[in-house]
Design a protein around this motif. Structure first.
Motif, PDB file in Angstrom:
ATOM      1  N   GLY A  90       0.794  -1.224   0.000  1.00 35.10           N
ATOM      2  CA  GLY A  90       0.000   0.000   0.000  1.00 35.10           C
ATOM      3  C   GLY A  90       0.831   1.281   0.000  1.00 35.10           C
ATOM      4  N   VAL A  91       2.134   1.178  -0.179  1.00 31.63           N
ATOM      5  CA  VAL A  91       2.989   2.369  -0.187  1.00 31.63           C
ATOM      6  C   VAL A  91       2.717   3.167  -1.468  1.00 31.63           C
ATOM      7  CG1 VAL A  91       5.382   3.185  -0.376  1.00 31.63           C
ATOM      8  CG2 VAL A  91       4.806   1.334   1.212  1.00 31.63           C
ATOM      9  N   PRO A  92       2.389   4.467  -1.321  1.00 28.80           N
ATOM     10  CA  PRO A  92       2.123   5.254  -2.528  1.00 28.80           C
ATOM     11  C   PRO A  92       3.404   5.648  -3.267  1.00 28.80           C
ATOM     12  CG  PRO A  92       1.860   6.618  -0.564  1.00 28.80           C
ATOM     13  CD  PRO A  92       2.205   5.236  -0.086  1.00 28.80           C
ATOM     14  N   VAL A  93       3.270   5.837  -4.585  1.00 32.03           N
ATOM     15  CA  VAL A  93       4.394   6.282  -5.417  1.00 32.03           C
ATOM     16  C   VAL A  93       4.028   7.633  -6.014  1.00 32.03           C
ATOM     17  CG1 VAL A  93       5.890   5.752  -7.378  1.00 32.03           C
ATOM     18  CG2 VAL A  93       4.881   3.888  -6.050  1.00 32.03           C
ATOM     19  N   ARG A  94       4.875   8.621  -5.813  1.00 34.73           N
ATOM     20  CA  ARG A  94       4.721   9.894  -6.526  1.00 34.73           C
ATOM     21  C   ARG A  94       5.482   9.755  -7.830  1.00 34.73           C
ATOM     22  NH1 ARG A  94       4.962  15.094  -2.881  1.00 34.73           N
ATOM     23  NH2 ARG A  94       4.281  14.211  -0.906  1.00 34.73           N
ATOM     24  N   THR A  95       4.767   9.725  -8.957  1.00 42.97           N
ATOM     25  CA  THR A  95       5.438   9.565 -10.242  1.00 42.97           C
ATOM     26  C   THR A  95       5.801  10.928 -10.830  1.00 42.97           C
ATOM     27  OG1 THR A  95       3.293   9.459 -11.279  1.00 42.97           O
ATOM     28  CG2 THR A  95       4.341   7.367 -10.776  1.00 42.97           C
ATOM     29  N   HIS A  96       6.594  10.903 -11.886  1.00 43.50           N
ATOM     30  CA  HIS A  96       7.070  12.132 -12.546  1.00 43.50           C
ATOM     31  C   HIS A  96       7.648  13.103 -11.531  1.00 43.50           C
ATOM     32  CE1 HIS A  96       3.951  11.146 -15.858  1.00 43.50           C
ATOM     33  NE2 HIS A  96       5.085  10.508 -16.045  1.00 43.50           N
ATOM     34  N   SER A  97       8.296  12.551 -10.530  1.00 47.71           N
ATOM     35  CA  SER A  97       8.860  13.378  -9.470  1.00 47.71           C
ATOM     36  C   SER A  97      10.349  13.093  -9.377  1.00 47.71           C
ATOM     37  CB  SER A  97       8.185  13.049  -8.134  1.00 47.71           C
ATOM     38  OG  SER A  97       6.836  13.479  -8.161  1.00 47.71           O
ATOM     39  N   VAL A  98      11.115  14.172  -9.423  1.00 54.01           N
ATOM     40  CA  VAL A  98      12.569  14.041  -9.479  1.00 54.01           C
ATOM     41  C   VAL A  98      13.170  14.600  -8.187  1.00 54.01           C
ATOM     42  CG1 VAL A  98      14.642  14.804 -10.698  1.00 54.01           C
ATOM     43  CG2 VAL A  98      12.599  14.157 -11.991  1.00 54.01           C
ATOM     44  N   PHE A  99      14.012  13.815  -7.561  1.00 55.16           N
ATOM     45  CA  PHE A  99      14.683  14.236  -6.327  1.00 55.16           C
ATOM     46  C   PHE A  99      15.751  15.275  -6.644  1.00 55.16           C
ATOM     47  CE2 PHE A  99      18.372  13.303  -3.434  1.00 55.16           C
ATOM     48  CZ  PHE A  99      17.858  13.955  -2.322  1.00 55.16           C
ATOM     49  N   LEU A 100      15.677  16.416  -5.977  1.00 55.91           N
ATOM     50  CA  LEU A 100      16.649  17.486  -6.230  1.00 55.91           C
ATOM     51  C   LEU A 100      17.745  17.536  -5.181  1.00 55.91           C
ATOM     52  CD1 LEU A 100      14.268  20.397  -7.284  1.00 55.91           C
ATOM     53  CD2 LEU A 100      15.538  18.818  -8.754  1.00 55.91           C
ATOM     54  N   GLY A 101      17.394  17.205  -3.930  1.00 56.88           N
ATOM     55  CA  GLY A 101      18.413  17.258  -2.892  1.00 56.88           C
ATOM     56  C   GLY A 101      17.795  17.488  -1.522  1.00 56.88           C
ATOM     57  N   ILE A 102      18.674  17.522  -0.512  1.00 51.55           N
ATOM     58  CA  ILE A 102      18.250  17.850   0.844  1.00 51.55           C
ATOM     59  C   ILE A 102      18.976  19.134   1.202  1.00 51.55           C
ATOM     60  CG2 ILE A 102      18.233  17.113   3.257  1.00 51.55           C
ATOM     61  CD1 ILE A 102      18.340  14.222   2.241  1.00 51.55           C
ATOM     62  N   ASP A 103      18.249  20.188   1.500  1.00 53.70           N
ATOM     63  CA  ASP A 103      18.931  21.458   1.742  1.00 53.70           C
ATOM     64  C   ASP A 103      19.491  21.517   3.163  1.00 53.70           C
ATOM     65  OD1 ASP A 103      17.001  22.248   3.489  1.00 53.70           O
ATOM     66  OD2 ASP A 103      16.190  23.866   2.241  1.00 53.70           O
ATOM     67  N   GLY A 104      20.120  22.630   3.490  1.00 54.54           N
ATOM     68  CA  GLY A 104      20.867  22.747   4.738  1.00 54.54           C
ATOM     69  C   GLY A 104      20.056  22.452   5.985  1.00 54.54           C
ATOM     70  N   ASP A 105      18.765  22.779   5.985  1.00 48.53           N
ATOM     71  CA  ASP A 105      17.987  22.529   7.207  1.00 48.53           C
ATOM     72  C   ASP A 105      17.207  21.218   7.146  1.00 48.53           C
ATOM     73  OD1 ASP A 105      15.970  23.091   5.501  1.00 48.53           O
ATOM     74  OD2 ASP A 105      15.186  24.834   6.561  1.00 48.53           O
ATOM     75  N   GLY A 106      17.638  20.323   6.267  1.00 47.98           N
ATOM     76  CA  GLY A 106      17.041  18.994   6.253  1.00 47.98           C
ATOM     77  C   GLY A 106      15.766  18.886   5.429  1.00 47.98           C
ATOM     78  N   THR A 107      15.439  19.941   4.674  1.00 47.98           N
ATOM     79  CA  THR A 107      14.244  19.881   3.835  1.00 47.98           C
ATOM     80  C   THR A 107      14.541  19.103   2.560  1.00 47.98           C
ATOM     81  OG1 THR A 107      13.519  22.019   4.671  1.00 47.98           O
ATOM     82  CG2 THR A 107      12.503  21.248   2.641  1.00 47.98           C
ATOM     83  N   PHE A 108      13.642  18.186   2.277  1.00 49.83           N
ATOM     84  CA  PHE A 108      13.784  17.270   1.145  1.00 49.83           C
ATOM     85  C   PHE A 108      13.043  17.892  -0.037  1.00 49.83           C
ATOM     86  CE2 PHE A 108      12.317  13.724  -1.369  1.00 49.83           C
ATOM     87  CZ  PHE A 108      13.337  12.791  -1.314  1.00 49.83           C
ATOM     88  N   LEU A 109      13.722  18.070  -1.155  1.00 50.34           N
ATOM     89  CA  LEU A 109      13.156  18.823  -2.277  1.00 50.34           C
ATOM     90  C   LEU A 109      12.867  17.918  -3.473  1.00 50.34           C
ATOM     91  CD1 LEU A 109      15.721  21.726  -1.971  1.00 50.34           C
ATOM     92  CD2 LEU A 109      13.335  21.794  -1.212  1.00 50.34           C
ATOM     93  N   ILE A 110      11.635  18.040  -3.977  1.00 51.07           N
ATOM     94  CA  ILE A 110      11.206  17.223  -5.113  1.00 51.07           C
ATOM     95  C   ILE A 110      10.689  18.135  -6.221  1.00 51.07           C
ATOM     96  CG2 ILE A 110       9.622  15.415  -5.886  1.00 51.07           C
ATOM     97  CD1 ILE A 110       9.206  14.699  -2.924  1.00 51.07           C
ATOM     98  N   ASP A 111      11.109  17.866  -7.442  1.00 52.98           N
ATOM     99  CA  ASP A 111      10.551  18.534  -8.620  1.00 52.98           C
ATOM    100  C   ASP A 111       9.347  17.711  -9.087  1.00 52.98           C
ATOM    101  OD1 ASP A 111      10.017  19.775 -11.025  1.00 52.98           O
ATOM    102  OD2 ASP A 111      11.949  19.292 -11.959  1.00 52.98           O
TER     103      ASP A 111
END
Lengths: 450, 83
Positions: free
Chosen positions: A74-95
């Motif tokens: 049951g784990v959802p998948v976000r498709t068409h989503s590209v991982f950009l990085g984790i910024d300095g304060d631990g925020t996870f960024l997705i395009d």
């Protein structure tokens, strides 16, 4: 909206196995995937209504089992989503490319499962249109159910060449030849018996039989040294182990010299720092050992992450043993397919040979930079010469550039590919519009840069 | 425009639902995907979004042809349209 505890980057065997394992503990898990469906490169699925490419029965079973268990999780998948990085304060960024929007999440754990990229040595002409990686030809076949059209030449080294040649043959267009740097036939019988899995033996044997039945020349101990465009043709120069050369004309050329982890620009593993999210690498992006190992390693990473977040115990010994077994098999394969010719392809390259495909930087450019009396570091080579600075983030030039630097300056400690690349995000090109929050096709925004 | 077609360089390219732009162009025999900012040819290479060699523009936005699904009615142009 409740945010996921764990985000997994990549929906190949490593990522899916990690998701299944991590979600068993009741933690909220999400997978992000750049394509429209899970599978990764190894299990890329055909478009609707298309017969899957003929492949080994064991691989089919593995995918069936994995995809079923993943669906049940049951784990959802976000498709068409590209991982950009984790910024300095631990925020996870997705395009999020469907919405042209930047997603910011604060997961407690991140599992990076971005798989492998192919190693390709530079050769004159390797940047021409019509030249791709062998894996690139294969994923296209898996997606479309069609063999690449015209005269196809496969060159480089390793078992993938045979597998792709066999799949092309079964789809009706065998390659004109396979140019293989090693001489596996010499050691094949002995080598394959050492391979732990009888399944792997059967798979290799079946591919080889197909290649022989279709009369595909398997030029062992040969290497492709250059490619030129001649009218509509690509003319490849092939060199045998004695140094004699011949030309082979083709419409398309596939190159493949092995695989390596696709960990470029990825945040390093962190399993102690509580301020930032924990980061674990899994599967081929940790160590490129293929799909079976990636699945076991994904499971290991999922259990480890769940253990870190839930302070629970996690048992990973048997998974590590499975990965180790695959490591031994891969080492045997590497020995069987070891290039027979002495000397590296990197030594004989002309100054005009493209080294950095993104920005057209050449071997000559690097030779010039390396001839300075005050030797430049890897980082300086990047900043002065723009090697590993382009849009691919050094995925296809950093290792070749570092290796060539080592050969040009044997008296200086060799740089690692990572010295050239450095650590930075975005790990992938992203539009400025997305970063600053301008929706796509906003008024007055006629140029969107990625 | 009929369904399951997009525009490339003034030409209608048909595709099967779910197919990438790269696969549809490949099936139409198109290997050269236009020019990049340095005036060099863009082209399919790695097939997994890693190499950035196959960048094209979909309705103006640059993206990898190998990752981006073809959709009816979209206009796909080379990265640098110098026509």
């Amino acid at each position: 909206m409740s945010e996921p505890d764990i985000i997994i980057v990549g929906a190949g065997p490593g990522g899916l196995a990690a998701a299944i394992a991590a979600s068993r503990t009741g933690l909220k898990v999400e997978v992000i995937e750049q394509r429209h469906a899970p599978g990764g490169a190894i299990y890329r699925q055909p478009v609707d209504g298309v017969e899957p490419v003929p492949q080994a029965a064991a691989a089919k079973r593995r995918w069936q089992s994995l995809s079923t268990r993943f669906a049940e999780s049951g784990v959802p998948v976000r498709t068409h989503s590209v991982f950009l990085g984790i910024d300095g304060d631990g925020t996870f960024l997705i395009d999020d490319r469907d919405r042209g929007k930047l997603d910011r999440l604060q997961p407690r754990g991140v599992i990076i499962a971005t798989g492998a990229v192919e190693k390709v040595y530079p050769r004159p002409g390797w940047h021409l249109a019509g030249v791709s990686t062998v894996g690139g030809l294969q994923v296209m076949m898996k997606e479309t159910g069609r063999a690449p059209q015209g005269r196809i030449l496969l060159a480089g080294g390793g078992p993938l060449l045979i597998a792709v040649a066999a799949q092309m043959a079964r789809l009706g267009n065998p390659p004109v030849a396979i140019v293989e740097a090693g001489d596996p036939a010499k050691e094949l019988a002995a080598g394959l018996q050492i391979l732990i899995s009888p399944g792997l033996f059967a798979e290799a044997f079946s591919y080889l039989r197909t290649v022989y039945r279709h009369g595909v020349p398997w030029l062992r101990g040969h290497r492709l040294v250059s490619i030129k465009r001649e009218g509509q043709d690509l003319a490849a120069v092939i060199e045998d182990r004695k140094g004699s050369r011949r030309r082979i004309l083709a419409d398309r050329i596939g190159l493949h010299d092995g695989i390596r982890p696709n960990d470029f620009g990825m945040p390093p593993e962190t399993t102690v720092n509580r301020a930032a999210p924990f980061v674990i690498h899994a599967g081929d992006c940790r160590e490129a050992l293929g799909a079976v190992a990636a699945e076991a390693d994904g499971e290991r990473a999922g259990r480890m992450m769940a253990g870190l977040l839930a302070h629970g115990r996690h048992e990973i010994n048997e998974l590590e043993e499975l990965v180790a077994r695959n490591r031994r098999s891969q080492a045997v394969l590497a020995r069987i397919f070891a290039p027979v010719q002495s000397g590296s392809l990197l030594d004989g390259l002309t100054d005009e040979t493209i080294l950095c495909r993104c920005e057209g930087r050449t071997v000559g450019d690097l030779r010039q930079l390396c001839s300075r009396p005050d030797p430049l570091t890897g980082r300086e080579i990047k900043h002065n010469g723009r090697f590993a600075m382009g849009a691919c983030q050094g995925r296809f030039c950093a290792a070749n550039t570092a290796a060539l630097m080592a050969r040009l300056r044997p008296d200086i400690p060799a740089p690692a590919p990572g010295d050239l690349i450095g650590r930075r995000w975005p790990a992938r090109p992203v539009s400025i519009g997305t970063l600053v929050g301008v929706p796509p096709h906003a008024e007055g925004q006629d140029e969107v840069l990625r | 425009m009929s369904v399951n077609r997009f525009i490339w360089q003034g030409r209608e390219i048909s595709f099967r639902p779910g197919e990438s732009i790269a696969a549809a162009l490949e099936a139409a025999g198109i290997v050269r995907l236009g020019l990049d900012a340095l005036g060099r040819e863009t082209r399919y290479f790695c097939g997994i979004g890693a190499c950035q060699s196959c960048l094209v523009r979909v309705d103006g936005t640059a993206c990898e042809a190998c990752l981006t699904p073809a959709r009816s009615g979209m206009t796909v142009t080379p990265l640098e349209d110098r026509s």
